[in-house]
Design a protein around this motif. Structure first.
Motif, PDB file in Angstrom:
ATOM      1  N   LEU A 190       1.117  -1.167   0.140  1.00 45.88           N
ATOM      2  CA  LEU A 190      -0.088   0.120  -0.033  1.00 45.88           C
ATOM      3  C   LEU A 190       0.911   1.314   0.050  1.00 45.88           C
ATOM      4  O   LEU A 190       1.751   1.612   1.165  1.00 45.88           O
ATOM      5  CB  LEU A 190      -0.927   0.117   1.299  1.00 45.88           C
ATOM      6  CG  LEU A 190      -2.044  -1.050   1.239  1.00 45.88           C
ATOM      7  CD1 LEU A 190      -2.596  -1.242   2.638  1.00 45.88           C
ATOM      8  CD2 LEU A 190      -3.095  -0.876   0.048  1.00 45.88           C
ATOM      9  N   SER A 191       0.967   1.948  -1.118  1.00 46.11           N
ATOM     10  CA  SER A 191       2.013   2.962  -1.116  1.00 46.11           C
ATOM     11  C   SER A 191       1.250   4.282  -1.296  1.00 46.11           C
ATOM     12  O   SER A 191       0.347   4.473  -2.338  1.00 46.11           O
ATOM     13  CB  SER A 191       2.737   2.562  -2.502  1.00 46.11           C
ATOM     14  OG  SER A 191       3.653   1.454  -2.419  1.00 46.11           O
ATOM     15  N   GLY A 192       1.618   5.201  -0.403  1.00 43.70           N
ATOM     16  CA  GLY A 192       0.950   6.462  -0.661  1.00 43.70           C
ATOM     17  C   GLY A 192       2.103   7.498  -0.230  1.00 43.70           C
ATOM     18  O   GLY A 192       3.381   7.493  -0.103  1.00 43.70           O
ATOM     19  N   THR A 193       1.516   8.949   0.686  1.00 43.87           N
ATOM     20  CA  THR A 193       2.218   9.771   0.850  1.00 43.87           C
ATOM     21  C   THR A 193       1.838  10.213   2.075  1.00 43.87           C
ATOM     22  O   THR A 193       0.753  10.026   2.613  1.00 43.87           O
ATOM     23  CB  THR A 193       2.058  11.126  -0.142  1.00 43.87           C
ATOM     24  OG1 THR A 193       0.978  11.506   0.010  1.00 43.87           O
ATOM     25  CG2 THR A 193       2.734  10.789  -1.502  1.00 43.87           C
ATOM     26  N   ALA A 194       2.937  10.562   2.997  1.00 41.25           N
ATOM     27  CA  ALA A 194       2.487  11.102   4.418  1.00 41.25           C
ATOM     28  C   ALA A 194       3.284  12.489   4.734  1.00 41.25           C
ATOM     29  O   ALA A 194       4.448  12.593   4.363  1.00 41.25           O
ATOM     30  CB  ALA A 194       2.995  10.091   5.317  1.00 41.25           C
ATOM     31  N   ASP A 195       2.282  13.551   5.118  1.00 43.34           N
ATOM     32  CA  ASP A 195       3.026  14.813   5.444  1.00 43.34           C
ATOM     33  C   ASP A 195       2.417  15.211   6.657  1.00 43.34           C
ATOM     34  O   ASP A 195       2.763  16.409   7.228  1.00 43.34           O
ATOM     35  CB  ASP A 195       2.683  15.811   4.310  1.00 43.34           C
ATOM     36  CG  ASP A 195       1.010  15.888   4.146  1.00 43.34           C
ATOM     37  OD1 ASP A 195       0.382  15.286   4.683  1.00 43.34           O
ATOM     38  OD2 ASP A 195       0.464  16.130   2.918  1.00 43.34           O
ATOM     39  N   ARG A 196       1.923  14.390   7.446  1.00 44.94           N
ATOM     40  CA  ARG A 196       1.340  14.909   8.942  1.00 44.94           C
ATOM     41  C   ARG A 196       1.348  13.620   9.842  1.00 44.94           C
ATOM     42  O   ARG A 196       1.257  12.389   9.257  1.00 44.94           O
ATOM     43  CB  ARG A 196       0.209  15.607   8.847  1.00 44.94           C
ATOM     44  CG  ARG A 196      -1.250  14.764   8.412  1.00 44.94           C
ATOM     45  CD  ARG A 196      -2.098  15.522   8.052  1.00 44.94           C
ATOM     46  NE  ARG A 196      -3.533  14.816   7.656  1.00 44.94           N
ATOM     47  CZ  ARG A 196      -4.236  14.197   8.498  1.00 44.94           C
ATOM     48  NH1 ARG A 196      -4.194  14.378   9.792  1.00 44.94           N
ATOM     49  NH2 ARG A 196      -5.244  13.347   7.638  1.00 44.94           N
ATOM     50  N   LEU A 197       1.259  13.789  10.957  1.00 43.55           N
ATOM     51  CA  LEU A 197       1.035  12.705  12.128  1.00 43.55           C
ATOM     52  C   LEU A 197      -0.529  12.685  12.323  1.00 43.55           C
ATOM     53  O   LEU A 197      -1.062  13.895  12.322  1.00 43.55           O
ATOM     54  CB  LEU A 197       1.732  12.915  13.268  1.00 43.55           C
ATOM     55  CG  LEU A 197       3.389  12.879  13.037  1.00 43.55           C
ATOM     56  CD1 LEU A 197       4.068  13.157  14.379  1.00 43.55           C
ATOM     57  CD2 LEU A 197       3.792  11.304  12.357  1.00 43.55           C
ATOM     58  N   ALA A 198      -1.059  11.645  12.852  1.00 42.76           N
ATOM     59  CA  ALA A 198      -2.328  11.627  13.383  1.00 42.76           C
ATOM     60  C   ALA A 198      -2.600  12.239  14.467  1.00 42.76           C
ATOM     61  O   ALA A 198      -1.452  12.458  15.641  1.00 42.76           O
ATOM     62  CB  ALA A 198      -2.586   9.964  13.490  1.00 42.76           C
ATOM     63  N   PRO A 199      -3.616  13.081  14.784  1.00 39.50           N
ATOM     64  CA  PRO A 199      -3.965  13.737  15.946  1.00 39.50           C
ATOM     65  C   PRO A 199      -4.101  12.910  17.191  1.00 39.50           C
ATOM     66  O   PRO A 199      -3.813  13.284  18.368  1.00 39.50           O
ATOM     67  CB  PRO A 199      -5.093  14.465  15.757  1.00 39.50           C
ATOM     68  CG  PRO A 199      -5.914  13.694  14.784  1.00 39.50           C
ATOM     69  CD  PRO A 199      -4.845  12.983  14.050  1.00 39.50           C
ATOM     70  N   ASP A 200      -4.438  11.675  17.102  1.00 37.18           N
ATOM     71  CA  ASP A 200      -4.727  10.960  18.217  1.00 37.18           C
ATOM     72  C   ASP A 200      -3.510   9.845  18.696  1.00 37.18           C
ATOM     73  O   ASP A 200      -3.426   9.069  19.728  1.00 37.18           O
ATOM     74  CB  ASP A 200      -5.702  10.157  18.311  1.00 37.18           C
ATOM     75  CG  ASP A 200      -5.649   8.975  16.811  1.00 37.18           C
ATOM     76  OD1 ASP A 200      -4.872   9.427  16.136  1.00 37.18           O
ATOM     77  OD2 ASP A 200      -6.626   8.132  16.867  1.00 37.18           O
ATOM     78  N   ALA A 201      -2.365  10.073  17.893  1.00 37.17           N
ATOM     79  CA  ALA A 201      -1.085   9.081  18.168  1.00 37.17           C
ATOM     80  C   ALA A 201      -0.018   9.506  17.262  1.00 37.17           C
ATOM     81  O   ALA A 201      -0.108  10.163  16.066  1.00 37.17           O
ATOM     82  CB  ALA A 201      -1.449   7.529  17.786  1.00 37.17           C
ATOM     83  N   PRO A 202       1.306   9.296  17.861  1.00 33.15           N
ATOM     84  CA  PRO A 202       2.765   9.701  16.948  1.00 33.15           C
ATOM     85  C   PRO A 202       2.719   8.796  15.916  1.00 33.15           C
ATOM     86  O   PRO A 202       3.788   8.302  15.985  1.00 33.15           O
ATOM     87  CB  PRO A 202       3.572   9.777  17.823  1.00 33.15           C
ATOM     88  CG  PRO A 202       3.132   8.855  18.944  1.00 33.15           C
ATOM     89  CD  PRO A 202       1.696   8.952  19.068  1.00 33.15           C
ATOM     90  N   VAL A 203       1.702   8.640  14.672  1.00 33.73           N
ATOM     91  CA  VAL A 203       2.118   8.025  13.712  1.00 33.73           C
ATOM     92  C   VAL A 203       1.631   8.799  12.450  1.00 33.73           C
ATOM     93  O   VAL A 203       0.869   9.586  12.467  1.00 33.73           O
ATOM     94  CB  VAL A 203       1.115   6.580  13.786  1.00 33.73           C
ATOM     95  CG1 VAL A 203       1.554   5.918  15.113  1.00 33.73           C
ATOM     96  CG2 VAL A 203      -0.253   6.884  13.964  1.00 33.73           C
ATOM     97  N   PRO A 204       2.558   8.352  11.579  1.00 41.14           N
ATOM     98  CA  PRO A 204       2.013   9.046  10.016  1.00 41.14           C
ATOM     99  C   PRO A 204       0.815   8.808   9.424  1.00 41.14           C
ATOM    100  O   PRO A 204       0.356   7.586   9.522  1.00 41.14           O
ATOM    101  CB  PRO A 204       3.116   8.715   9.183  1.00 41.14           C
ATOM    102  CG  PRO A 204       3.658   7.264   9.713  1.00 41.14           C
ATOM    103  CD  PRO A 204       3.557   7.520  11.352  1.00 41.14           C
TER     104      PRO A 204
END
Length: 487
Positions: A19-33
């Protein structure tokens, strides 16, 4: 030309998902992309991927593996159909699947499911092993090699057997022609041997394990494994550093042809499949490992698992006369990460200090440097029938040996405009002896917001002058130096 020899692959097949995508922020409820825009890709994995690589080399390939029932097994059968002949053995449980989640091409999470293991051999599988002219064992620790161990041991006494081991699998059968662990795997296997030796009252090094340089470490581990396993040779793969081949004496280091940063998933299977195929063709282990290192490097250079075709066909590019990193993929990768792509161009005939200084300066102003080189025909049109002095294959090889050069691309036209449209560099660097008016590609580079930059050029360095000096006899060269000293 002789057709490639057939190959039997025995081992544990997997089904791989990305599953290939992009990540430019962390989730608000956990320190995960937060990965968004994900595209899903599915391909054969494990022994099935190794078999597809061998088939892509033009070989007639048979795969002996355990698939079982279920949706994953049906999907894998469909992916293998028409590529390799499959001889199935029983499987208990579900076929193992591996799912990677990637952001900007970098894995951030992996999910494994399916606990299936080979449940036993069949007469057809044993007969297939017995009739093989060469065997690759892709052991992923799920039992296929274990249930066929006796048949594989008999095969190793007659034909080349290459064994790609797994830490959860058993040791290779005695007499295997070549074993291909990674450096980490070789260390783990050798440590087990040391533990057994220590339990018997002695250690090979006379004391506790201690840190050692990687090459020395790999060489010692390979020698230990050859002795303990009773195999002919061990090739320890070293990732971007190539591979170390040992027959139990002084090892042979086979360096990678170039640094290939990128997704290395599947590179071990590419290495093992190439080495096994070349041994099947009658090559010596040294030649097989050399070819395997180059094939694995090309595979990573061309994107690794992400570079496989959309229909999941793991067909690598044909070997090139001048293997080099795929420049467009490198440029895209650097742009995606927010980096600056720099390109520089020229004939680079008789590479000299002026060329090197220019390229070093160009690399310092960006995050990668792609060198665009005139082909031999292009140089002849520009410089005359006596040029180039050095053919393009050698020019590319010398350029790629420079640490400041990340990739090399060859163009056949008089100017590199077509190539620049493909690369779209942020900066196009030229030597300071050019004027912008002499650069027809300047408007093109500006069309996508790129910049043409002139860099200082070392005075007194010229390929033409070097060639003229080389043409003089020794007496004339000596007289010329004397005149220069007298000025």
């Amino acid at each position: 030309m002789t057709a490639p020899a057939p190959l039997l692959v025995v081992g544990d097949a997997l089904l791989d998902h990305d599953l290939s995508g992009t990540a430019d922020r962390l989730a608000p409820d956990a320190p995960v992309p937060v990965v968004h825009g994900a595209r899903r890709g599915t391909r054969p994995g494990g022994a099935a991927l190794a078999a597809c690589f061998a088939a892509a080399d033009g070989r007639d390939v048979t795969l002996v593996t355990a698939l079982g029932d279920g949706e994953a097994a049906r999907t894998l059968r469909r992916l293998l159909h028409g590529r390799v002949r499959v001889v199935e053995i029983p499987l208990t449980g579900e076929l193992a699947c591996k799912t990677r989640i990637l952001a900007q091409g970098v894995p951030v999470l992996r999910l494994d499911d399916g606990d299936g293991r080979a449940a036993g051999a069949t007469d057809e599988a044993r007969e297939t092993v017995g009739a093989a002219s060469a065997v690759l064992v892709a052991d992923y620790g799920r039992g296929t090699a274990d249930v066929l161990r006796e048949a594989l041991a008999r095969a190793a006494r007659k034909v080349p057997v290459v064994w790609d081991p797994h830490p959860r699998g058993g040791p290779p059968v005695e007499g295997s022609r070549l074993v291909t662990p990674s450096a980490a795997e070789a260390r783990a296997f050798a440590a087990r041997t040391e533990e057994v030796t220590a339990a018997g009252g002695a250690r090979r090094d006379g004391g506790p394990a201690r840190p050692r340089p990687e090459l020395h470490h790999a060489a010692e581990d390979a020698r230990t494994l050859i002795r303990s396993w009773g195999v002919n040779s061990v090739a320890v793969t070293l990732g971007p550093d190539g591979a170390l081949l040992s027959h139990g004496d002084a090892p042979l280091l086979v360096p990678a042809p170039h640094c290939a940063p990128g997704d290395a998933c599947g590179a071990g299977d590419r290495f093992a499949a190439t080495a096994a195929g070349l041994l099947a063709d009658g090559a010596l282990p040294e030649k097989a490992v050399h070819g395997a290192v180059h094939a694995a490097t090309r595979y990573v250079t061309d994107g690794g698992a992400a570079g496989l075709r959309h229909d999941q066909d793991p067909v690598p590019p044909a070997p090139e006369t001048v293997p080099h990193p795929e420049p467009a993929l490198l440029a895209d990768r650097v742009r995606t990460r927010g980096g600056t792509v720099v390109a520089a161009g020229g004939c680079f005939d008789l590479l000299h200090a002026g060329h090197v200084a220019l390229l070093q300066e160009a690399r310092r102003i960006g995050d990668c440097l792609i060198v665009c080189v005139n082909s031999d025909a292009s140089v002849r049109r520009r410089k005359g029938a006596t040029r180039p002095l050095v053919p393009v294959a050698d020019r590319v090889r010398v350029l790629r040996a420079l640490s400041c050069v990340d990739a090399v691309a060859v163009f056949d036209e008089d100017t590199p405009e077509r190539l620049l449209k493909e690369l779209r560099p942020h900066i196009w660097a030229k030597g300071g002896d050019y004027a912008l008016a002499q650069l027809p590609e300047a408007p093109l580079v500006g069309s996508w917001g790129g910049e043409v930059v002139l860099l200082p050029y070392l005075d007194g360095r010229s390929t033409t002058e070097l060639a003229a000096k080389a043409a003089l006899d020794p007496a004339e060269r000596s007289a010329g130096r004397a005149r220069a000293a007298g000025r």
